[in-house]
Design an enzyme around this catalytic site. Structure first.
Site, mmCIF file in Angstrom:
data_model
loop_
_atom_site.group_PDB
_atom_site.id
_atom_site.type_symbol
_atom_site.label_atom_id
_atom_site.label_comp_id
_atom_site.label_asym_id
_atom_site.label_seq_id
_atom_site.Cartn_x
_atom_site.Cartn_y
_atom_site.Cartn_z
ATOM 1 N N GLU A 100 7.139 -87.806 56.371
ATOM 2 C CA GLU A 100 7.216 -88.066 54.812
ATOM 3 C C GLU A 100 5.816 -88.514 54.283
ATOM 4 O O GLU A 100 5.124 -89.257 55.062
ATOM 5 C CB GLU A 100 8.488 -89.124 54.295
ATOM 6 C CG GLU A 100 9.601 -88.687 54.743
ATOM 7 C CD GLU A 100 10.912 -89.622 54.558
ATOM 8 O OE1 GLU A 100 10.426 -90.743 53.817
ATOM 9 O OE2 GLU A 100 11.921 -89.636 55.117
ATOM 10 N N CYS A 113 0.819 -92.503 50.164
ATOM 11 C CA CYS A 113 1.603 -93.255 51.053
ATOM 12 C C CYS A 113 1.994 -92.055 52.267
ATOM 13 O O CYS A 113 2.589 -91.205 52.086
ATOM 14 C CB CYS A 113 2.807 -93.925 50.631
ATOM 15 S SG CYS A 113 3.654 -94.979 51.900
ATOM 16 N N CYS A 120 9.623 -94.300 64.592
ATOM 17 C CA CYS A 120 8.983 -95.296 64.911
ATOM 18 C C CYS A 120 9.635 -95.997 66.025
ATOM 19 O O CYS A 120 10.862 -96.108 66.247
ATOM 20 C CB CYS A 120 8.870 -96.414 63.850
ATOM 21 S SG CYS A 120 7.807 -97.874 63.993
ATOM 22 N N CYS A 124 12.798 -101.716 63.443
ATOM 23 C CA CYS A 124 13.054 -102.784 62.394
ATOM 24 C C CYS A 124 14.384 -102.502 61.900
ATOM 25 O O CYS A 124 14.613 -101.401 61.507
ATOM 26 C CB CYS A 124 11.947 -103.121 61.474
ATOM 27 S SG CYS A 124 10.328 -103.268 62.140
ATOM 28 N N CYS A 127 14.603 -100.959 58.302
ATOM 29 C CA CYS A 127 14.028 -99.553 57.898
ATOM 30 C C CYS A 127 14.482 -98.304 58.459
ATOM 31 O O CYS A 127 15.021 -98.465 59.456
ATOM 32 C CB CYS A 127 12.482 -99.700 58.725
ATOM 33 S SG CYS A 127 11.613 -98.721 58.768
ATOM 34 N N CYS A 344 10.014 -95.750 53.247
ATOM 35 C CA CYS A 344 9.841 -94.899 54.469
ATOM 36 C C CYS A 344 10.921 -94.461 55.281
ATOM 37 O O CYS A 344 11.874 -95.181 55.709
ATOM 38 C CB CYS A 344 8.795 -95.506 55.291
ATOM 39 S SG CYS A 344 9.104 -96.828 56.318
HETATM 40 N N1 SAH Z 1 5.052 -99.712 60.296
HETATM 41 C C1 SAH Z 1 4.317 -100.135 59.502
HETATM 42 C C2 SAH Z 1 3.883 -99.446 58.267
HETATM 43 C C3 SAH Z 1 5.176 -98.516 57.806
HETATM 44 S S1 SAH Z 1 6.376 -99.610 57.018
HETATM 45 C C4 SAH Z 1 4.788 -101.825 59.001
HETATM 46 O O1 SAH Z 1 5.904 -101.995 59.264
HETATM 47 O O2 SAH Z 1 3.899 -102.341 58.269
HETATM 48 C C5 SAH Z 1 5.344 -100.073 55.379
HETATM 49 C C6 SAH Z 1 6.092 -101.281 54.810
HETATM 50 O O3 SAH Z 1 7.385 -101.040 54.130
HETATM 51 C C7 SAH Z 1 6.519 -102.428 55.861
HETATM 52 O O4 SAH Z 1 6.014 -103.723 55.224
HETATM 53 C C8 SAH Z 1 7.993 -102.585 56.082
HETATM 54 O O5 SAH Z 1 8.391 -103.603 56.525
HETATM 55 C C9 SAH Z 1 8.317 -102.021 54.706
HETATM 56 N N2 SAH Z 1 9.914 -101.710 54.756
HETATM 57 C C10 SAH Z 1 10.243 -100.926 55.640
HETATM 58 N N3 SAH Z 1 11.721 -100.486 55.432
HETATM 59 C C11 SAH Z 1 11.796 -101.277 54.016
HETATM 60 C C12 SAH Z 1 13.012 -101.057 53.064
HETATM 61 N N4 SAH Z 1 14.149 -100.639 53.484
HETATM 62 N N5 SAH Z 1 12.789 -102.020 52.072
HETATM 63 C C13 SAH Z 1 11.729 -102.474 52.013
HETATM 64 N N6 SAH Z 1 10.227 -102.417 52.697
HETATM 65 C C14 SAH Z 1 10.898 -101.819 53.692
HETATM 66 FE FE1 SF4 Z 2 8.399 -99.182 62.194
HETATM 67 FE FE2 SF4 Z 2 9.744 -99.483 60.034
HETATM 68 FE FE3 SF4 Z 2 9.561 -101.491 61.643
HETATM 69 FE FE4 SF4 Z 2 7.261 -100.238 60.131
HETATM 70 S S1 SF4 Z 2 8.934 -101.371 59.176
HETATM 71 S S2 SF4 Z 2 7.234 -100.971 62.207
HETATM 72 S S3 SF4 Z 2 7.835 -98.043 60.265
HETATM 73 S S4 SF4 Z 2 10.510 -99.644 62.214
#
Ligand code: SAH
Ligand code: SF4
Length: 358
Positions: A100, A113, A120, A124, A127, A344
């Site tokens: 995306e 973005c 990934c 997390c 996410c 994302c």
């Molecule tokens: N992997 C990297 C970059 C991609 S995610 C990272 O984790 O930083 C980009 C940002 O979106 C990160 O700060 C992540 O924690 C946040 N993010 C992911 N899922 C989210 C969600 N459901 N709501 C709000 N922020 C989210």
């Molecule tokens: Fe990966 Fe999503 Fe965690 Fe960023 S927030 S490191 S994209 S799992």
């Protein structure tokens, strides 16, 4: 080296550095100034096909069309937010993987973005990308290609991309070499020439990679996704915290600030009743007070695989006020494109669910 092409598959020109392009052109029996012309079509004029490269002789255009591509990914899905200011595209790559990319248009900025991986590996829990698991790293050309797609689209209305955030799918520092090579391409003065300060790299906190980034004295801003100020809380949200716990991340962050003299951003997704408490604000304040940093808060974007909810506005305000007591500055970001699931991984997740239910 991306070439000679494996099994005769065409070379994505966006995978090549300038010296590599020169060599490629030379191997086609062409003088090196042709490489300069092609480079210009790639990075300043956003040519959509080889036919458009009008200052190249026809035989060269034909050779290029047979042996090279201008990015391979296809947009398979496009969504627009109801205000029309946010566009999200799902791209399919040659092997069927999808990623995306989101364009957010503001009054004076156009921010893209971008993704660094399909899926990934960090897992997390909140996410959508983490929930789907890891498929593969993106190539340099696949990362640069996301920029090119929107650069072409904006050029048609006389606009440009002004900012990039590596906050799409994937962990940019897990795919360090390709991501940073793509970033270097975007800031290259002989091509796109976007200012390094305009590209933010966001990381979940891969300690050795943060140190490498610092050692390389990179000028692109760094954001660290902290989301919790104690290991007990962070372990629940971010599994990789067990490998690199908060104290090690903080040491790496201090090292980065010392090496680069640059301000760091901490990302904080506010989850109702989870990490938006006064206790967490206190712990965060104690952890980072006095550091050259800023906190970027964003209320959680709800996802299918996690039942957490965004913090209520009063909690957000209280959290921010508490941080201020420690002298820590913070911003609350508004969620853009919520109606198109701009978080994302959420579009891929939705499309795959729909396909499964067919
Ligand atoms: N992997 C990297 C970059 C991609 S995610 C990272 O984790 O930083 C980009 C940002 O979106 C990160 O700060 C992540 O924690 C946040 N993010 C992911 N899922 C989210 C969600 N459901 N709501 C709000 N922020 C989210
Ligand atoms: Fe990966 Fe999503 Fe965690 Fe960023 S927030 S490191 S994209 S799992």
């Amino acid at each position: 080296m991306p070439f000679p092409p494996l099994h005769g598959s065409p070379t994505n020109l966006y995978d090549l550095t300038y010296p590599e392009l020169e060599l490629f052109i030379k191997e086609l029996g062409q003088p090196s100034y042709r490489a300069k012309q092609v480079w210009n079509w790639l990075y300043e004029r956003w040519a959509a096909d080889f036919e458009a490269m009008s200052n190249l002789p026809k035989p060269l255009r034909q050779q290029l069309a047979a042996k090279a591509t201008l990015g391979v990914q296809e947009p398979v899905f496009r969504q627009f937010s109801s205000d029309g200011q946010t566009t999200k595209v799902l791209f399919q790559m040659g092997d069927g993987q999808t990623i995306e990319t989101v364009l957010m248009r503001y009054e004076k900025r156009n921010t893209v973005c971008m993704s660094s991986q399909a899926g990934c590996a960090m897992g997390c829990v909140f996410c959508a990308t983490g929930q789907m698991g890891f498929f593969r790293h993106l190539t340099i050309g696949e990362i640069v290609g996301q920029f090119i797609y929107f650069a072409r689209e904006l050029a048609a209305v006389n606009e440009r991309i002004t900012n990039v955030v590596m906050m799409g799918m994937g962990e940019p520092l897990h795919n360090y070499n390709n991501t940073l090579a793509a970033v270097d391409r975007i800031i290259d003065e002989t091509g796109i020439n976007l200012g390094a300060r305009k590209i933010t790299i966001s990381t979940v906190g891969l300690v050795p990679a943060i140190r490498r980034y610092a050692d390389e004295q990179r000028q692109t801003p760094l954001a660290v996704s902290l989301h919790a100020a104690t290991d007990f809380e962070r372990n629940k949200l971010i599994p990789v915290n067990r490998k690199w716990p908060i104290e090690e991340i903080m040491e790496a962050c201090r090292y980065y600030i010392e090496k680069t003299g640059r301000r760091l951003t901490f990302e904080w997704a506010l989850i109702r009743g989870e990490n938006d408490t006064v206790e967490q604000a206190d712990k965060l304040g104690q952890l980072i007070q006095g550091m050259l940093c800023h906190v970027n808060m964003i209320p959680l974007n709800p996802t299918n695989g996690y039942d957490g909810r965004p913090s209520v506005p009063e909690r957000v305000a209280a959290f921010k006020a508490r941080l201020a007591e420690y002298g820590v500055s913070s911003t609350v970001r508004v969620r853009r494109g919520i109606d198109i699931q701009a978080g994302c991984g959420q579009l891929r997740d939705r499309v795959e669910r729909e396909e499964r239910s067919k």
